[in-house]
Design a protein around this motif. Structure first.
Motif, PDB file in Angstrom:
ATOM      1  N   ARG A   1       3.280  -8.743   8.230  1.00 28.85           N
ATOM      2  CA  ARG A   1       4.099  -7.718   8.851  1.00 28.85           C
ATOM      3  C   ARG A   1       5.350  -7.521   8.003  1.00 28.85           C
ATOM      4  NH1 ARG A   1       4.267  -5.335  13.951  1.00 28.85           N
ATOM      5  NH2 ARG A   1       6.327  -4.977  14.883  1.00 28.85           N
ATOM      6  N   PRO A   2       5.807  -6.288   7.785  1.00 29.49           N
ATOM      7  CA  PRO A   2       7.004  -6.084   6.961  1.00 29.49           C
ATOM      8  C   PRO A   2       8.203  -6.818   7.533  1.00 29.49           C
ATOM      9  CG  PRO A   2       5.911  -3.994   7.452  1.00 29.49           C
ATOM     10  CD  PRO A   2       5.254  -5.026   8.301  1.00 29.49           C
ATOM     11  N   THR A   3       9.052  -7.307   6.669  1.00 30.41           N
ATOM     12  CA  THR A   3      10.286  -7.942   7.120  1.00 30.41           C
ATOM     13  C   THR A   3      11.267  -6.853   7.569  1.00 30.41           C
ATOM     14  OG1 THR A   3      11.342  -7.851   4.947  1.00 30.41           O
ATOM     15  CG2 THR A   3       9.964  -9.779   5.431  1.00 30.41           C
ATOM     16  N   GLN A   4      12.275  -7.245   8.312  1.00 29.27           N
ATOM     17  CA  GLN A   4      13.300  -6.297   8.731  1.00 29.27           C
ATOM     18  C   GLN A   4      14.011  -5.691   7.520  1.00 29.27           C
ATOM     19  OE1 GLN A   4      14.177  -4.953  11.751  1.00 29.27           O
ATOM     20  NE2 GLN A   4      12.253  -5.930  12.384  1.00 29.27           N
ATOM     21  N   GLU A   5      14.176  -6.480   6.468  1.00 31.93           N
ATOM     22  CA  GLU A   5      14.823  -5.978   5.252  1.00 31.93           C
ATOM     23  C   GLU A   5      13.964  -4.909   4.583  1.00 31.93           C
ATOM     24  OE1 GLU A   5      14.488  -9.190   6.047  1.00 31.93           O
ATOM     25  OE2 GLU A   5      16.600  -9.580   6.521  1.00 31.93           O
ATOM     26  N   GLN A   6      12.639  -5.146   4.507  1.00 36.72           N
ATOM     27  CA  GLN A   6      11.741  -4.141   3.941  1.00 36.72           C
ATOM     28  C   GLN A   6      11.781  -2.856   4.763  1.00 36.72           C
ATOM     29  OE1 GLN A   6       8.185  -6.718   3.998  1.00 36.72           O
ATOM     30  NE2 GLN A   6       7.872  -6.180   1.845  1.00 36.72           N
TER      31      GLN A   6
ATOM     32  N   LEU B   1      11.649  14.861  12.605  1.00 34.52           N
ATOM     33  CA  LEU B   1      11.926  13.444  12.868  1.00 34.52           C
ATOM     34  C   LEU B   1      10.788  12.594  12.317  1.00 34.52           C
ATOM     35  CD1 LEU B   1      13.919  11.541  14.431  1.00 34.52           C
ATOM     36  CD2 LEU B   1      12.435  11.828  16.420  1.00 34.52           C
ATOM     37  N   MET B   2      11.142  11.433  11.764  1.00 34.63           N
ATOM     38  CA  MET B   2      10.152  10.513  11.201  1.00 34.63           C
ATOM     39  C   MET B   2      10.362   9.128  11.789  1.00 34.63           C
ATOM     40  SD  MET B   2       9.541   9.625   7.171  1.00 34.63           S
ATOM     41  CE  MET B   2       7.965   8.985   6.583  1.00 34.63           C
ATOM     42  N   ASN B   3       9.267   8.471  12.092  1.00 29.55           N
ATOM     43  CA  ASN B   3       9.308   7.120  12.653  1.00 29.55           C
ATOM     44  C   ASN B   3       8.478   6.205  11.756  1.00 29.55           C
ATOM     45  OD1 ASN B   3       9.413   4.848  14.285  1.00 29.55           O
ATOM     46  ND2 ASN B   3       7.785   5.568  15.635  1.00 29.55           N
ATOM     47  N   ILE B   4       9.154   5.409  10.950  1.00 34.15           N
ATOM     48  CA  ILE B   4       8.462   4.444  10.089  1.00 34.15           C
ATOM     49  C   ILE B   4       8.341   3.152  10.878  1.00 34.15           C
ATOM     50  CG2 ILE B   4       8.531   3.164   7.926  1.00 34.15           C
ATOM     51  CD1 ILE B   4      10.133   5.489   6.734  1.00 34.15           C
ATOM     52  N   MET B   5       7.104   2.779  11.173  1.00 35.50           N
ATOM     53  CA  MET B   5       6.829   1.636  12.043  1.00 35.50           C
ATOM     54  C   MET B   5       6.259   0.479  11.231  1.00 35.50           C
ATOM     55  SD  MET B   5       4.935   3.586  15.203  1.00 35.50           S
ATOM     56  CE  MET B   5       3.415   3.698  14.249  1.00 35.50           C
ATOM     57  N   PRO B   6       6.628  -0.750  11.549  1.00 35.05           N
ATOM     58  CA  PRO B   6       6.052  -1.895  10.832  1.00 35.05           C
ATOM     59  C   PRO B   6       4.597  -2.114  11.190  1.00 35.05           C
ATOM     60  CG  PRO B   6       7.437  -2.648  12.641  1.00 35.05           C
ATOM     61  CD  PRO B   6       7.626  -1.155  12.564  1.00 35.05           C
ATOM     62  N   LEU B   7       3.815  -2.458  10.209  1.00 39.84           N
ATOM     63  CA  LEU B   7       2.404  -2.789  10.425  1.00 39.84           C
ATOM     64  C   LEU B   7       2.253  -3.901  11.459  1.00 39.84           C
ATOM     65  CD1 LEU B   7      -0.661  -2.729   9.407  1.00 39.84           C
ATOM     66  CD2 LEU B   7       0.040  -4.603   7.882  1.00 39.84           C
TER      67      LEU B   7
ATOM     68  N   ILE C   1       0.821  -1.216   0.000  1.00 44.98           N
ATOM     69  CA  ILE C   1       0.000   0.000   0.000  1.00 44.98           C
ATOM     70  C   ILE C   1       0.854   1.265   0.000  1.00 44.98           C
ATOM     71  CG2 ILE C   1      -1.724   1.354   1.284  1.00 44.98           C
ATOM     72  CD1 ILE C   1      -3.033  -1.236   2.109  1.00 44.98           C
ATOM     73  N   ASN C   2       1.741   1.415   0.988  1.00 42.94           N
ATOM     74  CA  ASN C   2       2.447   2.701   1.077  1.00 42.94           C
ATOM     75  C   ASN C   2       3.964   2.593   1.206  1.00 42.94           C
ATOM     76  OD1 ASN C   2       2.715   1.846   3.727  1.00 42.94           O
ATOM     77  ND2 ASN C   2       1.975   3.763   4.632  1.00 42.94           N
ATOM     78  N   GLU C   3       4.541   1.401   0.972  1.00 40.98           N
ATOM     79  CA  GLU C   3       5.982   1.286   1.180  1.00 40.98           C
ATOM     80  C   GLU C   3       6.793   2.110   0.182  1.00 40.98           C
ATOM     81  OE1 GLU C   3       5.236  -2.528  -1.285  1.00 40.98           O
ATOM     82  OE2 GLU C   3       4.124  -1.100  -0.075  1.00 40.98           O
ATOM     83  N   ALA C   4       6.247   2.384  -1.005  1.00 39.43           N
ATOM     84  CA  ALA C   4       6.953   3.219  -1.981  1.00 39.43           C
ATOM     85  C   ALA C   4       6.631   4.700  -1.812  1.00 39.43           C
ATOM     86  CB  ALA C   4       6.592   2.762  -3.397  1.00 39.43           C
TER      87      ALA C   4
ATOM     88  N   ALA D   1      15.059  -0.932   4.305  1.00 41.49           N
ATOM     89  CA  ALA D   1      15.178  -0.293   2.996  1.00 41.49           C
ATOM     90  C   ALA D   1      14.328   0.974   2.920  1.00 41.49           C
ATOM     91  CB  ALA D   1      14.769  -1.276   1.902  1.00 41.49           C
ATOM     92  N   VAL D   2      13.111   0.900   3.436  1.00 46.03           N
ATOM     93  CA  VAL D   2      12.227   2.067   3.394  1.00 46.03           C
ATOM     94  C   VAL D   2      12.765   3.177   4.296  1.00 46.03           C
ATOM     95  CG1 VAL D   2       9.902   2.915   3.913  1.00 46.03           C
ATOM     96  CG2 VAL D   2      10.200   0.715   2.769  1.00 46.03           C
ATOM     97  N   ARG D   3      13.267   2.819   5.466  1.00 44.54           N
ATOM     98  CA  ARG D   3      13.851   3.824   6.363  1.00 44.54           C
ATOM     99  C   ARG D   3      15.074   4.481   5.734  1.00 44.54           C
ATOM    100  NH1 ARG D   3      13.550   0.641  12.223  1.00 44.54           N
ATOM    101  NH2 ARG D   3      11.428   1.313  12.789  1.00 44.54           N
TER     102      ARG D   3
END
Length: 276
Positions: free
Chosen positions: A236-241, A219-225, A200-203, A244-246
């Motif tokens: 749930r997003p993988t640690q690699e995903q 500051l931005m905090n990208i949190m896994p679903l 949905i919004n990873e890109a 990469a997004v962060r």
């Protein structure tokens, strides 16, 4: 001229200062049960005592009980520097939030007051938050494109109407950005949370970072679903995903990499949270 709050006070905020999260604590006071939007990943009915996720709370308490709870928590853990309202609903949709900050300000004038919100009611409350000396604010922004937002939010209640689809997302996004601009102008530090939702919004995270940075977000905090609600079938997003997004968004805006996705009733240090 606006009476801008001093930024030095945030040195003790474990979520805004990367050097503070193992030295200082915070307390989330669950005084806000009502919400004004429905996110696809939200399920307020779930509450496992062993889980840590935004929105979870074993109970809702009154502002007076929140003050008493803060006294007890501070006696138990003197390193607490922050009193925050983060749910279980949206704080700005609940008058109890403002009463809680009034009571805390009267008895603990030195505490950092903090709020987490979806931002829908932020524009009309910017001056009120400033008057209450709220110093730190987190706004959850999952999209700045209504087409993407329509896939995240099921509905938005605003102005006596329940909105759906892109109309709902457009109203929410507009208010979020307007509200952020207004509170930043009043000297309130803003962090943006973005829930990473695969497919949905990873890109979209870098565009969110670019947009909010222009408004003064630091500051931005990208949190896994956390799969729940209508999104319980998603992975749930993988640690690699997540990494990469962060990294991609981090080229634009500083990233918070020490978040613990705290409950709405958590207190203590981030690394050793208890809850009410």
């Amino acid at each position: 001229m606006l009476n801008v709050l001093p930024d030095a006070g945030l040195k003790g905020h474990p979520c805004f200062n990367p050097g503070a999260h193992h030295r200082f604590g915070r307390m989330h006071l669950p005084v806000a049960p009502r919400c004004n939007i429905k996110c696809g990943y939200c399920d307020r009915k779930l509450d496992c005592a062993n889980e840590s996720r935004p929105g979870a709370s074993s109970k809702v308490i009154s502002p007076e009980d929140a003050l008493a709870a803060f006294r007890r928590a501070l006696a138990e853990e003197p390193r607490i520097r922050v009193a925050a309202v983060a749910g279980p609903g949206d704080p700005l949709a609940n008058e109890e939030t403002f009463r809680t900050f009034e009571l805390l300000g009267a008895e603990f004038p030195g505490v950092i007051k903090c709020l987490s919100t979806n931002g829908l009611f932020l524009p009309e409350n910017a001056e009120r938050l400033h008057a209450l000396r709220v110093q730190a604010l987190t706004v959850t922004v999952n999209a700045v494109d209504p087409e993407i937002g329509a896939r995240v939010y099921e509905w938005v209640e605003y102005g006596g109407r329940r909105l759906y689809g892109e109309e709902a997302a457009e109203r929410l996004i507009s208010n979020q950005l307007d509200g952020i601009k207004k509170v930043v102008a009043r000297g309130i530090a803003v962090k943006v949370n973005t829930v990473l939702i695969p497919g949905i919004n990873e890109a979209h995270a870098r565009r969110i970072a670019l947009t909010v940075k222009q408004l003064g977000v630091r500051l931005m905090n990208i949190m896994p679903l956390y799969p729940a609600g209508s999104f319980k079938h998603l992975s749930r997003p993988t640690q690699e995903q997540l990494r990469a997004v962060r990294q991609h968004a981090g080229r634009v805006l500083q990233q918070m990499g020490w978040c613990r996705q705290c409950r709405a009733d958590a207190y203590g240090l981030l690394s050793s949270s208890a809850h009410l």
